[in-house]
Design a protein around this motif. Structure first.
Motif, PDB file in Angstrom:
ATOM      1  N   PRO A   1      23.787  32.524  33.092  1.00 27.11           N
ATOM      2  CA  PRO A   1      23.457  33.927  32.818  1.00 27.11           C
ATOM      3  C   PRO A   1      23.756  34.277  31.359  1.00 27.11           C
ATOM      4  CG  PRO A   1      24.766  33.743  34.821  1.00 27.11           C
ATOM      5  CD  PRO A   1      24.796  32.396  34.158  1.00 27.11           C
ATOM      6  N   THR A   2      23.016  35.192  30.813  1.00 24.84           N
ATOM      7  CA  THR A   2      23.263  35.617  29.442  1.00 24.84           C
ATOM      8  C   THR A   2      24.463  36.560  29.393  1.00 24.84           C
ATOM      9  OG1 THR A   2      21.920  37.641  29.474  1.00 24.84           O
ATOM     10  CG2 THR A   2      20.763  35.551  29.105  1.00 24.84           C
ATOM     11  N   ASP A   3      24.785  37.031  28.202  1.00 15.91           N
ATOM     12  CA  ASP A   3      25.890  37.973  28.046  1.00 15.91           C
ATOM     13  C   ASP A   3      25.446  39.424  28.232  1.00 15.91           C
ATOM     14  OD1 ASP A   3      24.435  38.257  25.741  1.00 15.91           O
ATOM     15  OD2 ASP A   3      26.089  37.846  24.356  1.00 15.91           O
ATOM     16  N   VAL A   4      24.222  39.614  28.711  1.00 15.01           N
ATOM     17  CA  VAL A   4      23.742  40.938  29.130  1.00 15.01           C
ATOM     18  C   VAL A   4      23.459  40.869  30.626  1.00 15.01           C
ATOM     19  CG1 VAL A   4      21.966  42.712  28.881  1.00 15.01           C
ATOM     20  CG2 VAL A   4      22.729  41.421  26.866  1.00 15.01           C
ATOM     21  N   TRP A   5      24.223  41.631  31.393  1.00 15.04           N
ATOM     22  CA  TRP A   5      24.113  41.605  32.850  1.00 15.04           C
ATOM     23  C   TRP A   5      23.392  42.863  33.322  1.00 15.04           C
ATOM     24  CZ3 TRP A   5      29.716  39.989  34.668  1.00 15.04           C
ATOM     25  CH2 TRP A   5      30.009  38.729  34.129  1.00 15.04           C
ATOM     26  N   GLN A   6      22.244  42.668  33.917  1.00 16.68           N
ATOM     27  CA  GLN A   6      21.470  43.789  34.436  1.00 16.68           C
ATOM     28  C   GLN A   6      21.777  43.952  35.926  1.00 16.68           C
ATOM     29  OE1 GLN A   6      17.539  42.540  33.078  1.00 16.68           O
ATOM     30  NE2 GLN A   6      17.669  43.992  31.385  1.00 16.68           N
ATOM     31  N   ILE A   7      22.742  44.800  36.192  1.00 17.22           N
ATOM     32  CA  ILE A   7      23.226  45.028  37.550  1.00 17.22           C
ATOM     33  C   ILE A   7      23.209  46.528  37.814  1.00 17.22           C
ATOM     34  CG2 ILE A   7      25.244  44.878  39.078  1.00 17.22           C
ATOM     35  CD1 ILE A   7      25.977  42.268  37.665  1.00 17.22           C
ATOM     36  N   PRO A   8      22.601  46.974  38.908  1.00 18.89           N
ATOM     37  CA  PRO A   8      22.494  48.421  39.173  1.00 18.89           C
ATOM     38  C   PRO A   8      23.848  49.113  39.237  1.00 18.89           C
ATOM     39  CG  PRO A   8      21.078  47.172  40.651  1.00 18.89           C
ATOM     40  CD  PRO A   8      21.943  46.166  39.941  1.00 18.89           C
ATOM     41  N   LYS A   9      23.878  50.325  38.732  1.00 14.59           N
ATOM     42  CA  LYS A   9      25.068  51.155  38.798  1.00 14.59           C
ATOM     43  C   LYS A   9      25.205  51.731  40.208  1.00 14.59           C
ATOM     44  CE  LYS A   9      27.197  54.602  35.747  1.00 14.59           C
ATOM     45  NZ  LYS A   9      26.925  55.556  34.640  1.00 14.59           N
ATOM     46  N   VAL A  10      26.430  52.088  40.592  1.00 19.57           N
ATOM     47  CA  VAL A  10      26.634  52.792  41.862  1.00 19.57           C
ATOM     48  C   VAL A  10      26.256  54.249  41.629  1.00 19.57           C
ATOM     49  CG1 VAL A  10      28.295  53.478  43.621  1.00 19.57           C
ATOM     50  CG2 VAL A  10      28.478  51.233  42.551  1.00 19.57           C
TER      51      VAL A  10
ATOM     52  N   LEU B   1      39.992  36.704  22.599  1.00 18.71           N
ATOM     53  CA  LEU B   1      38.713  37.231  23.077  1.00 18.71           C
ATOM     54  C   LEU B   1      37.656  36.127  23.090  1.00 18.71           C
ATOM     55  CD1 LEU B   1      36.937  39.657  23.930  1.00 18.71           C
ATOM     56  CD2 LEU B   1      36.454  40.026  21.500  1.00 18.71           C
ATOM     57  N   ILE B   2      37.170  35.813  24.276  1.00 13.30           N
ATOM     58  CA  ILE B   2      36.098  34.824  24.409  1.00 13.30           C
ATOM     59  C   ILE B   2      34.746  35.456  24.121  1.00 13.30           C
ATOM     60  CG2 ILE B   2      34.827  33.358  26.049  1.00 13.30           C
ATOM     61  CD1 ILE B   2      37.398  32.094  25.268  1.00 13.30           C
ATOM     62  N   GLN B   3      34.509  36.640  24.713  1.00 12.69           N
ATOM     63  CA  GLN B   3      33.156  37.189  24.647  1.00 12.69           C
ATOM     64  C   GLN B   3      33.132  38.654  25.072  1.00 12.69           C
ATOM     65  OE1 GLN B   3      30.511  34.781  27.019  1.00 12.69           O
ATOM     66  NE2 GLN B   3      28.821  35.036  25.598  1.00 12.69           N
ATOM     67  N   GLU B   4      32.173  39.370  24.524  1.00 13.65           N
ATOM     68  CA  GLU B   4      31.866  40.714  25.006  1.00 13.65           C
ATOM     69  C   GLU B   4      30.623  40.628  25.899  1.00 13.65           C
ATOM     70  OE1 GLU B   4      31.450  44.795  22.666  1.00 13.65           O
ATOM     71  OE2 GLU B   4      29.580  43.660  22.600  1.00 13.65           O
ATOM     72  N   ILE B   5      30.739  41.165  27.090  1.00 12.01           N
ATOM     73  CA  ILE B   5      29.618  41.187  28.032  1.00 12.01           C
ATOM     74  C   ILE B   5      29.069  42.613  28.096  1.00 12.01           C
ATOM     75  CG2 ILE B   5      28.883  40.773  30.412  1.00 12.01           C
ATOM     76  CD1 ILE B   5      29.845  38.257  28.934  1.00 12.01           C
ATOM     77  N   VAL B   6      27.766  42.736  27.991  1.00 10.00           N
ATOM     78  CA  VAL B   6      27.122  44.045  28.084  1.00 10.00           C
ATOM     79  C   VAL B   6      26.602  44.235  29.499  1.00 10.00           C
ATOM     80  CG1 VAL B   6      25.262  45.531  27.241  1.00 10.00           C
ATOM     81  CG2 VAL B   6      26.463  44.008  25.659  1.00 10.00           C
ATOM     82  N   TRP B   7      27.109  45.243  30.163  1.00  7.77           N
ATOM     83  CA  TRP B   7      26.610  45.611  31.492  1.00  7.77           C
ATOM     84  C   TRP B   7      25.521  46.663  31.308  1.00  7.77           C
ATOM     85  CZ3 TRP B   7      29.451  49.557  35.057  1.00  7.77           C
ATOM     86  CH2 TRP B   7      28.671  49.786  36.203  1.00  7.77           C
ATOM     87  N   ASN B   8      24.291  46.267  31.582  1.00  9.81           N
ATOM     88  CA  ASN B   8      23.126  47.136  31.430  1.00  9.81           C
ATOM     89  C   ASN B   8      22.681  47.632  32.801  1.00  9.81           C
ATOM     90  OD1 ASN B   8      19.653  46.537  31.157  1.00  9.81           O
ATOM     91  ND2 ASN B   8      20.662  48.340  30.362  1.00  9.81           N
ATOM     92  N   TYR B   9      22.610  48.943  32.945  1.00 10.90           N
ATOM     93  CA  TYR B   9      22.202  49.538  34.217  1.00 10.90           C
ATOM     94  C   TYR B   9      21.056  50.518  33.995  1.00 10.90           C
ATOM     95  CZ  TYR B   9      25.761  52.679  32.254  1.00 10.90           C
ATOM     96  OH  TYR B   9      26.511  53.450  31.404  1.00 10.90           O
ATOM     97  N   SER B  10      20.364  50.868  35.061  1.00 14.30           N
ATOM     98  CA  SER B  10      19.138  51.661  34.916  1.00 14.30           C
ATOM     99  C   SER B  10      19.361  53.167  34.993  1.00 14.30           C
ATOM    100  CB  SER B  10      18.120  51.242  35.993  1.00 14.30           C
ATOM    101  OG  SER B  10      18.696  51.381  37.288  1.00 14.30           O
TER     102      SER B  10
END
Length: 289
Positions: free
Chosen positions: A181-190, A114-123
């Motif tokens: 980019p940080t390990d928190v990705w702010q990308i809109p949800k579908v 495991l390299i990293q945990e990425i948090v996908w943050n959506y609105s």
């Protein structure tokens, strides 16, 4: 190994073109036929065992065992420098947890590093009354060899730099291509709904945004690499891979979802053909002027 070579192991796909092979069937069975060490990148989001329309609920121990089985097969198929990106959400455990992250339950079942945990943050999402409104899912980034793996940082740099011209001793302090980019990705949800449905929305109830998968593909694979998704769903991985100049192999058991994925792939091809035609028309107009 070329994409077409996989047909000699997997047989005739339900759909194919020069960039895509899609097979209908149980992932755990199909993956047995993929040669060892042949896949540079796997991205997937399996069923969460929470009662979605595409899954059958298993006892918790059986679900964990099922996850471990196909992940171990992915490990076998992954190349020495390859990566495995796994998206998992939450499930409830009676008398134990309302929403426990599934990665907590499988940490010792995964042979990858495991390299990293990425948090996908959506609105958008469920609004809580007795708990905080959920607005994230996790991606676990695994590799086969922690000392030898693909990471194309320059391809995913964030150009939104606060002080792009800041210098130290006469030299720019930041990369001209942008920041990491940080390990928190702010990308809109579908999203769905009459007035707020995303442009890329399909009838699939748990659809990845293409922007999200594209970042993973650009970071963890090279041009013309094969991207594998054992739970293809509506085909977001396929769309992102093709648009990024990669090939894709996908497994999916549900025929309706396969049809959605095929339609999306065909639309990409149609859009490309239209761009070529428009380009040719422009060339003709210029030559005649």
């Amino acid at each position: 190994m070329e994409l077409s070579d996989f047909k000699s192991f997997l047989g005739k796909p339900i759909y194919e073109d020069k960039n895509v092979l899609i097979y209908q069937g149980d992932s755990l069975e199909l993956i047995n036929y993929i040669p060892e060490g042949s896949l540079p990148l796997t991205i997937t989001s399996p069923p969460y065992n929470i009662g979605k329309e595409y899954e059958s609920i298993l006892e918790l121990d059986d679900y964990i065992e099922w996850i471990a089985k196909w992940i171990n097969q992915v490990y076998r198929c992954t190349s020495s420098h390859g990566s495995f990106w796994l998206n998992l959400g939450y499930l409830s455990i009676p008398k134990k947890a309302k929403a426990i992250p599934i990665p907590y339950l499988i940490w010792d079942q995964v042979p990858f590093y495991l390299i990293q945990e990425i948090v996908w943050n959506y609105s958008a999402g469920v609004a809580g009354k007795l708990f905080f409104s959920p607005r994230n899912e996790k991606f676990l980034w695994y590799v086969k060899d922690p000392n030898n793996y693909v990471f194309n940082l320059d391809d995913i740099r964030d150009p939104n730099v606060k002080y792009p011209n800041q210098r130290k001793n006469g030299k720019l302090k930041c990369n001209t291509k942008g920041k990491n980019p940080t390990d928190v990705w702010q990308i809109p949800k579908v999203t769905s709904g009459k007035n707020r449905s995303s442009k890329e929305r399909t009838p699939h109830p748990a659809q990845f945004p293409v922007q999200l998968v594209s970042r993973i593909i650009l970071a963890s694979s090279d041009i013309n690499d094969i991207v594998f998704d054992p739970f293809l769903g509506s085909g977001s991985t396929a769309e992102a891979a093709i648009k990024s100049g990669r090939k894709v192999i996908g497994f999916e058991i549900n025929e309706n979802y396969i049809n959605i994925a095929i339609e999306r792939i065909k639309n990409i091809c149609y859009d490309d053909q239209q761009k070529i035609k428009q380009g040719n028309l422009f060339d003709i107009m210029v030559s005649n002027s």
